[in-house]
Motif scaffolding. Structure first.
Motif, PDB file in Angstrom:
ATOM      1  N   ASP A  68      35.041  29.383  64.328  1.00  0.00           N
ATOM      2  CA  ASP A  68      34.908  27.928  64.362  1.00  0.00           C
ATOM      3  C   ASP A  68      35.050  27.395  65.787  1.00  0.00           C
ATOM      4  N   GLY A  69      35.976  27.967  66.551  1.00  0.00           N
ATOM      5  CA  GLY A  69      36.127  27.554  67.932  1.00  0.00           C
ATOM      6  C   GLY A  69      34.896  27.892  68.758  1.00  0.00           C
ATOM      7  N   THR A  70      34.305  29.054  68.494  1.00  0.00           N
ATOM      8  CA  THR A  70      33.094  29.458  69.201  1.00  0.00           C
ATOM      9  C   THR A  70      31.944  28.515  68.875  1.00  0.00           C
ATOM     10  N   ALA A  71      31.842  28.110  67.586  1.00  0.00           N
ATOM     11  CA  ALA A  71      30.722  27.275  67.147  1.00  0.00           C
ATOM     12  C   ALA A  71      30.695  25.916  67.831  1.00  0.00           C
ATOM     13  N   THR A  72      31.833  25.465  68.361  1.00  0.00           N
ATOM     14  CA  THR A  72      31.859  24.165  69.029  1.00  0.00           C
ATOM     15  C   THR A  72      31.283  24.236  70.445  1.00  0.00           C
ATOM     16  N   VAL A  73      31.111  25.442  70.982  1.00  0.00           N
ATOM     17  CA  VAL A  73      30.595  25.573  72.351  1.00  0.00           C
ATOM     18  C   VAL A  73      29.334  26.415  72.442  1.00  0.00           C
ATOM     19  N   ALA A  74      29.019  27.179  71.388  1.00  0.00           N
ATOM     20  CA  ALA A  74      27.829  28.037  71.417  1.00  0.00           C
ATOM     21  C   ALA A  74      27.429  28.386  69.988  1.00  0.00           C
ATOM     22  N   PRO A  75      26.144  28.682  69.756  1.00  0.00           N
ATOM     23  CA  PRO A  75      25.744  29.111  68.420  1.00  0.00           C
ATOM     24  C   PRO A  75      26.370  30.461  68.082  1.00  0.00           C
ATOM     25  N   VAL A  76      26.678  30.673  66.809  1.00  0.00           N
ATOM     26  CA  VAL A  76      27.297  31.927  66.379  1.00  0.00           C
ATOM     27  C   VAL A  76      26.802  32.279  64.988  1.00  0.00           C
ATOM     28  N   LEU A  77      26.543  33.568  64.769  1.00  0.00           N
ATOM     29  CA  LEU A  77      26.196  34.087  63.453  1.00  0.00           C
ATOM     30  C   LEU A  77      27.419  34.830  62.923  1.00  0.00           C
ATOM     31  N   PRO A  78      28.119  34.282  61.921  1.00  0.00           N
ATOM     32  CA  PRO A  78      29.274  34.999  61.388  1.00  0.00           C
ATOM     33  C   PRO A  78      28.878  36.348  60.803  1.00  0.00           C
ATOM     34  N   VAL A  79      29.705  37.337  61.006  1.00  0.00           N
ATOM     35  CA  VAL A  79      29.559  38.643  60.350  1.00  0.00           C
ATOM     36  C   VAL A  79      30.585  38.686  59.225  1.00  0.00           C
ATOM     37  N   ARG A  80      30.191  39.227  58.098  1.00  0.00           N
ATOM     38  CA  ARG A  80      31.062  39.219  56.920  1.00  0.00           C
ATOM     39  C   ARG A  80      32.456  39.735  57.263  1.00  0.00           C
ATOM     40  N   PHE A  81      33.474  39.007  56.795  1.00  0.00           N
ATOM     41  CA  PHE A  81      34.860  39.367  57.083  1.00  0.00           C
ATOM     42  C   PHE A  81      35.145  40.794  56.624  1.00  0.00           C
ATOM     43  N   GLY A  82      35.811  41.556  57.513  1.00  0.00           N
ATOM     44  CA  GLY A  82      36.196  42.918  57.181  1.00  0.00           C
ATOM     45  C   GLY A  82      35.239  43.984  57.671  1.00  0.00           C
ATOM     46  N   THR A  83      34.191  43.584  58.401  1.00  0.00           N
ATOM     47  CA  THR A  83      33.226  44.557  58.911  1.00  0.00           C
ATOM     48  C   THR A  83      33.826  45.297  60.107  1.00  0.00           C
ATOM     49  N   VAL A  84      34.016  46.596  59.959  1.00  0.00           N
ATOM     50  CA  VAL A  84      34.598  47.432  61.014  1.00  0.00           C
ATOM     51  C   VAL A  84      33.683  48.624  61.262  1.00  0.00           C
ATOM     52  N   VAL A  85      33.376  48.902  62.524  1.00  0.00           N
ATOM     53  CA  VAL A  85      32.550  50.056  62.901  1.00  0.00           C
ATOM     54  C   VAL A  85      33.360  50.968  63.809  1.00  0.00           C
ATOM     55  N   THR A  86      32.797  52.141  64.085  1.00  0.00           N
ATOM     56  CA  THR A  86      33.566  53.172  64.780  1.00  0.00           C
ATOM     57  C   THR A  86      33.787  52.898  66.258  1.00  0.00           C
ATOM     58  N   GLY A  87      32.888  52.136  66.893  1.00  0.00           N
ATOM     59  CA  GLY A  87      33.069  51.881  68.314  1.00  0.00           C
ATOM     60  C   GLY A  87      31.919  51.109  68.910  1.00  0.00           C
ATOM     61  N   PRO A  88      31.926  50.933  70.248  1.00  0.00           N
ATOM     62  CA  PRO A  88      30.896  50.135  70.919  1.00  0.00           C
ATOM     63  C   PRO A  88      29.473  50.635  70.674  1.00  0.00           C
ATOM     64  N   ASP A  89      29.281  51.948  70.567  1.00  0.00           N
ATOM     65  CA  ASP A  89      27.927  52.468  70.348  1.00  0.00           C
ATOM     66  C   ASP A  89      27.346  51.972  69.029  1.00  0.00           C
ATOM     67  N   ALA A  90      28.182  51.885  68.005  1.00  0.00           N
ATOM     68  CA  ALA A  90      27.705  51.394  66.711  1.00  0.00           C
ATOM     69  C   ALA A  90      27.334  49.921  66.799  1.00  0.00           C
ATOM     70  N   VAL A  91      28.072  49.160  67.605  1.00  0.00           N
ATOM     71  CA  VAL A  91      27.746  47.745  67.785  1.00  0.00           C
ATOM     72  C   VAL A  91      26.422  47.608  68.523  1.00  0.00           C
ATOM     73  N   VAL A  92      26.234  48.409  69.564  1.00  0.00           N
ATOM     74  CA  VAL A  92      24.976  48.367  70.311  1.00  0.00           C
ATOM     75  C   VAL A  92      23.802  48.737  69.404  1.00  0.00           C
ATOM     76  N   ASP A  93      23.997  49.718  68.545  1.00  0.00           N
ATOM     77  CA  ASP A  93      22.924  50.100  67.610  1.00  0.00           C
ATOM     78  C   ASP A  93      22.548  48.914  66.721  1.00  0.00           C
ATOM     79  N   LEU A  94      23.539  48.166  66.234  1.00  0.00           N
ATOM     80  CA  LEU A  94      23.284  46.989  65.399  1.00  0.00           C
ATOM     81  C   LEU A  94      22.505  45.939  66.188  1.00  0.00           C
ATOM     82  N   LEU A  95      22.938  45.670  67.411  1.00  0.00           N
ATOM     83  CA  LEU A  95      22.269  44.666  68.231  1.00  0.00           C
ATOM     84  C   LEU A  95      20.870  45.096  68.623  1.00  0.00           C
ATOM     85  N   ASP A  96      20.691  46.372  68.862  1.00  0.00           N
ATOM     86  CA  ASP A  96      19.377  46.886  69.237  1.00  0.00           C
ATOM     87  C   ASP A  96      18.399  46.781  68.068  1.00  0.00           C
TER      88      ASP A  96
END
Length: 251
Positions: A68-96
């Protein structure tokens, strides 16, 4: 043996977004919020134990406050609560894999925030209103008034059914009127399921930042017309939970 850790993903943001130094995330103690960037988009993330249980009220509050704090200064797409991945590489794969769709959605949400209009009937005022409008209900109320519960069980059940049906019909009408009234001032609106049997309205709206004052004034007018019967609350500005999230775009 060291504890295995993963990354909790809060939301997707434009790549130039930086978390504030005092931003805190989920966990006990609260974890630091950092950013994983890839191309035009980025993910707000925080380290958590892979075996840890997340779901305390404090965790959900931290998740919502960050988004909510982020949404007041920039657009944000919420990710479902509780989403946990193994590390930065998995996040990059999602973004890619979904970066183009994430970027397009963020562009559309630029300058927009969510508000929720929630109203709950005052129970005694609601019952009196139903009795005033429904002679059959008023007659049943007269029959049970001052009488033992066991002796008037059938009448009480029927009266309860009439009141419950009246609430459902009124709720549908109130939600529809609220959407019609505020629709011209908003980007989108969607009725939410009732959170309580006495809910009168529960509607989420996506609002342009430059129309927030006008929107709030219209909500206040709507509430004033129902003063004494409905207790109204306006929640926001919030992240656009009811309109878009990263899982929907990645699916």
């Amino acid at each position: 043996m060291s504890e295995e850790r993963g990354l909790f993903i809060y939301g997707i943001v434009p790549s130039d977004v930086e978390p504030t130094p005092d931003a805190s995330g989920v966990g006990d103690p609260p974890g630091e919020v950092t950013v994983v960037r890839h191309g035009r988009v980025a993910a707000l993330v925080g380290e958590v134990p892979l075996q840890g249980a997340l779901g305390r009220p404090a965790d959900l509050t931290a998740y919502q406050e960050l988004l909510d704090g982020t949404a007041t200064v920039a657009p944000v797409l919420p990710v479902r609560f509780g989403t946990v991945v193994t590390g930065p590489d998995a996040v990059v794969d999602l973004l890619d894999a979904h970066g183009d769709r994430f970027a397009a959605a963020l562009d559309e949400l630029e300058g927009q925030v969510q508000y929720v209009v929630h109203g709950r009937y005052d129970e005694s005022a609601l019952v009196q209103s139903v009795l005033d409008d429904n002679p059959s209900a008023a007659d049943l109320a007269d029959q049970v008034r001052g009488q033992p519960e066991e002796a008037t069980r059938g009448q009480r059940i029927r009266l309860g059914e009439i009141i419950s049906q009246a609430v459902e019909l009124r709720r549908e009408s109130e939600n529809r009127e609220l959407l019609d009234t505020l629709g011209p001032l908003t980007v989108a609106g969607v009725a939410r399921p009732p959170s309580n049997e006495l809910d009168a309205v529960n509607v989420a709206f996506l609002v342009d930042a430059d129309r927030e004052d006008e929107f709030v004034d219209a909500v206040e007018d709507f509430a004033e017309q129902r003063r004494g019967l409905v207790l109204m609350r306006l929640l926001g500005p919030l992240a656009p939970y009811d309109f878009v999230n990263a899982h929907q775009l990645a699916g």
